[in-house]
Design a protein around this motif. Structure first.
Motif, PDB file in Angstrom:
ATOM      1  N   PRO A  19       0.837  -1.204   0.000  1.00 15.60           N
ATOM      2  CA  PRO A  19       0.000   0.000   0.000  1.00 15.60           C
ATOM      3  C   PRO A  19       0.873   1.255   0.000  1.00 15.60           C
ATOM      4  N   LEU A  20       0.568   2.192  -0.866  1.00 19.91           N
ATOM      5  CA  LEU A  20       1.353   3.422  -0.941  1.00 19.91           C
ATOM      6  C   LEU A  20       1.300   4.183   0.378  1.00 19.91           C
ATOM      7  N   SER A  21       0.192   4.061   1.096  1.00 21.35           N
ATOM      8  CA  SER A  21       0.041   4.773   2.365  1.00 21.35           C
ATOM      9  C   SER A  21       1.004   4.270   3.434  1.00 21.35           C
ATOM     10  N   GLN A  22       1.662   3.125   3.202  1.00 22.15           N
ATOM     11  CA  GLN A  22       2.633   2.590   4.151  1.00 22.15           C
ATOM     12  C   GLN A  22       4.076   2.855   3.720  1.00 22.15           C
ATOM     13  N   CYS A  23       4.254   3.593   2.631  1.00 26.59           N
ATOM     14  CA  CYS A  23       5.584   3.795   2.046  1.00 26.59           C
ATOM     15  C   CYS A  23       6.069   5.221   2.279  1.00 26.59           C
ATOM     16  N   THR A  24       7.357   5.357   2.577  1.00 22.32           N
ATOM     17  CA  THR A  24       7.969   6.662   2.814  1.00 22.32           C
ATOM     18  C   THR A  24       9.231   6.799   1.978  1.00 22.32           C
ATOM     19  N   LEU A  25       9.333   7.898   1.242  1.00 18.37           N
ATOM     20  CA  LEU A  25      10.544   8.199   0.481  1.00 18.37           C
ATOM     21  C   LEU A  25      11.474   9.052   1.334  1.00 18.37           C
ATOM     22  N   HIS A  26      12.769   8.725   1.273  1.00 19.62           N
ATOM     23  CA  HIS A  26      13.785   9.462   2.017  1.00 19.62           C
ATOM     24  C   HIS A  26      14.834   9.986   1.043  1.00 19.62           C
ATOM     25  N   ARG A  27      15.483  11.039   1.442  1.00 16.11           N
ATOM     26  CA  ARG A  27      16.582  11.576   0.653  1.00 16.11           C
ATOM     27  C   ARG A  27      17.797  10.674   0.795  1.00 16.11           C
ATOM     28  N   GLY A  28      18.485  10.416  -0.312  1.00 11.39           N
ATOM     29  CA  GLY A  28      19.701   9.622  -0.272  1.00 11.39           C
ATOM     30  C   GLY A  28      20.908  10.488   0.025  1.00 11.39           C
ATOM     31  N   ARG A  29      22.088   9.958  -0.294  1.00  7.56           N
ATOM     32  CA  ARG A  29      23.314  10.710  -0.033  1.00  7.56           C
ATOM     33  C   ARG A  29      23.499  11.866  -1.005  1.00  7.56           C
ATOM     34  N   ALA A  30      22.790  11.820  -2.135  1.00 16.61           N
ATOM     35  CA  ALA A  30      22.882  12.878  -3.141  1.00 16.61           C
ATOM     36  C   ALA A  30      21.551  12.942  -3.886  1.00 16.61           C
ATOM     37  N   ASP A  31      21.450  13.906  -4.823  1.00 13.88           N
ATOM     38  CA  ASP A  31      20.225  14.030  -5.608  1.00 13.88           C
ATOM     39  C   ASP A  31      19.983  12.810  -6.484  1.00 13.88           C
ATOM     40  N   SER A  32      21.017  12.018  -6.706  1.00 17.39           N
ATOM     41  CA  SER A  32      20.893  10.847  -7.575  1.00 17.39           C
ATOM     42  C   SER A  32      20.468   9.598  -6.808  1.00 17.39           C
ATOM     43  N   GLU A  33      20.001   9.758  -5.575  1.00 15.99           N
ATOM     44  CA  GLU A  33      19.577   8.611  -4.772  1.00 15.99           C
ATOM     45  C   GLU A  33      18.284   8.919  -4.028  1.00 15.99           C
ATOM     46  N   LEU A  34      17.445   7.906  -3.929  1.00 13.27           N
ATOM     47  CA  LEU A  34      16.284   7.932  -3.053  1.00 13.27           C
ATOM     48  C   LEU A  34      16.267   6.627  -2.271  1.00 13.27           C
ATOM     49  N   LEU A  35      15.728   6.678  -1.071  1.00 11.41           N
ATOM     50  CA  LEU A  35      15.560   5.486  -0.253  1.00 11.41           C
ATOM     51  C   LEU A  35      14.080   5.323   0.061  1.00 11.41           C
ATOM     52  N   LEU A  36      13.621   4.096   0.036  1.00 14.85           N
ATOM     53  CA  LEU A  36      12.216   3.793   0.293  1.00 14.85           C
ATOM     54  C   LEU A  36      12.109   2.879   1.504  1.00 14.85           C
ATOM     55  N   THR A  37      11.341   3.300   2.490  1.00 15.38           N
ATOM     56  CA  THR A  37      11.051   2.444   3.635  1.00 15.38           C
ATOM     57  C   THR A  37       9.557   2.148   3.658  1.00 15.38           C
ATOM     58  N   ILE A  38       9.213   0.996   4.232  1.00 18.53           N
ATOM     59  CA  ILE A  38       7.828   0.541   4.273  1.00 18.53           C
ATOM     60  C   ILE A  38       7.506   0.107   5.693  1.00 18.53           C
ATOM     61  N   ASP A  39       6.350   0.503   6.167  1.00 14.71           N
ATOM     62  CA  ASP A  39       5.932   0.146   7.521  1.00 14.71           C
ATOM     63  C   ASP A  39       5.991  -1.370   7.718  1.00 14.71           C
ATOM     64  N   ASN A  40       6.511  -1.779   8.872  1.00 20.47           N
ATOM     65  CA  ASN A  40       6.592  -3.190   9.272  1.00 20.47           C
ATOM     66  C   ASN A  40       7.559  -4.008   8.421  1.00 20.47           C
ATOM     67  N   GLU A  41       8.409  -3.336   7.641  1.00 20.09           N
ATOM     68  CA  GLU A  41       9.435  -4.024   6.862  1.00 20.09           C
ATOM     69  C   GLU A  41      10.808  -3.596   7.358  1.00 20.09           C
ATOM     70  N   ARG A  42      11.738  -4.534   7.386  1.00 19.90           N
ATOM     71  CA  ARG A  42      13.088  -4.250   7.841  1.00 19.90           C
ATOM     72  C   ARG A  42      13.904  -3.618   6.718  1.00 19.90           C
TER      73      ARG A  42
END
Length: 260
Positions: A166-189
């Motif tokens: 579900p998109l509502s459980q997903c969060t985008l984070h800034r990476g080390r630079a503009d060329s990176e994104l990190l994705l975390t999901i609720d209840n996932e390691r």
């Protein structure tokens, strides 16, 4: 016993994240896609080399790691086997354990990285299929946005297979630079890595860096965005409707960005 089972499940989730299995069959290009890195394509070969080197190191240590007889230094005795004896078991066992742990750790890191390296990312239903918010009741639009899902295909998935969340459980984070994104999901390691470099294709086009990030953020309606990423992308500070953990949710229906 229950804590041990829980710990084992958490470790297993690094190798096999949750989510709903899904076969991607969209007729339009995905929001994000890129080729698998070379190490992901050769994972099993690298693991085989790792196993061979680990086994060889353990064999040499256990069967051949020796020291001079009678506690003499190596400079005092000839370099012949009859002047040497195997080191104590605890020394050989300790070094073998170190080699084994290192080998297993390297193989595990390869498999985990493969499952966390994003090859295809898409959000559906696409925003184009959601009617113009000005013509619908706001609650209907909000419900449609909340029902959106994220499709993830990692470097370890084959063909069109992947998993959805579900998109509502997903969060985008800034990476080390503009060329990176990190994705975390609720209840996932852990997190998923999204590389926005020259090899990435965004909506079928070759965007780079911050331009690619902007396209992804525009499609991320109904999901969450970390505060650091929001500031880097110059997004407005949301009004404070709290998610768990103190994350704030933007209440503007046209954008419906969430911040954490």
């Amino acid at each position: 016993m229950s804590s041990a089972i829980k710990a084992a499940k958490n470790i297993f989730r690094f190798f096999r994240p949750g989510g709903t299995p899904h076969i991607y069959n969209s007729s339009t290009p995905p929001l994000f896609q890129r080729r698998s890195p070379w190490w992901a394509k050769w994972t099993f070969g690298l693991v085989a080399c790792d196993a061979f080197m680990t086994g060889s190191a353990m064999d040499l240590t256990w069967n051949h790691w020796s020291e001079p007889i009678d506690g003499k230094s190596e400079s005092e005795v000839p370099s012949h086997p009859e002047y040497y004896t195997l080191r104590p078991i605890w020394q050989r066992l300790g070094l073998c354990t170190g080699f084994f742990v290192g080998g297993v750790g390297a193989a595990s890191a390869l498999f985990i990285a493969g499952f966390r390296y994003t090859k295809v990312l898409d959000v559906y239903p696409h925003l184009q299929t959601i009617a113009n918010p000005s013509r619908l009741d706001k609650s209907v639009v909000r419900k449609a946005l909340e029902d959106r899902r994220v499709f993830i295909q990692s470097a370890r998935h084959t063909r069109s297979r992947g998993m959805t969340f579900p998109l509502s459980q997903c969060t985008l984070h800034r990476g080390r630079a503009d060329s990176e994104l990190l994705l975390t999901i609720d209840n996932e390691r852990g997190h998923w890595y999204i590389g926005l470099d020259n090899d990435s294709v965004i909506n079928g086009q070759n965007y780079k860096g911050s331009a690619a990030r902007e396209v992804i953020l525009k499609a991320w309606k109904g999901g969450w965005i970390n505060d650091d990423l929001a500031r880097a992308a110059s997004l407005p500070v949301p009004t404070s409707q709290k998610k768990k953990g103190g994350e704030a949710k933007n209440q503007k229906p046209p954008m419906n960005f969430h911040h954490s």
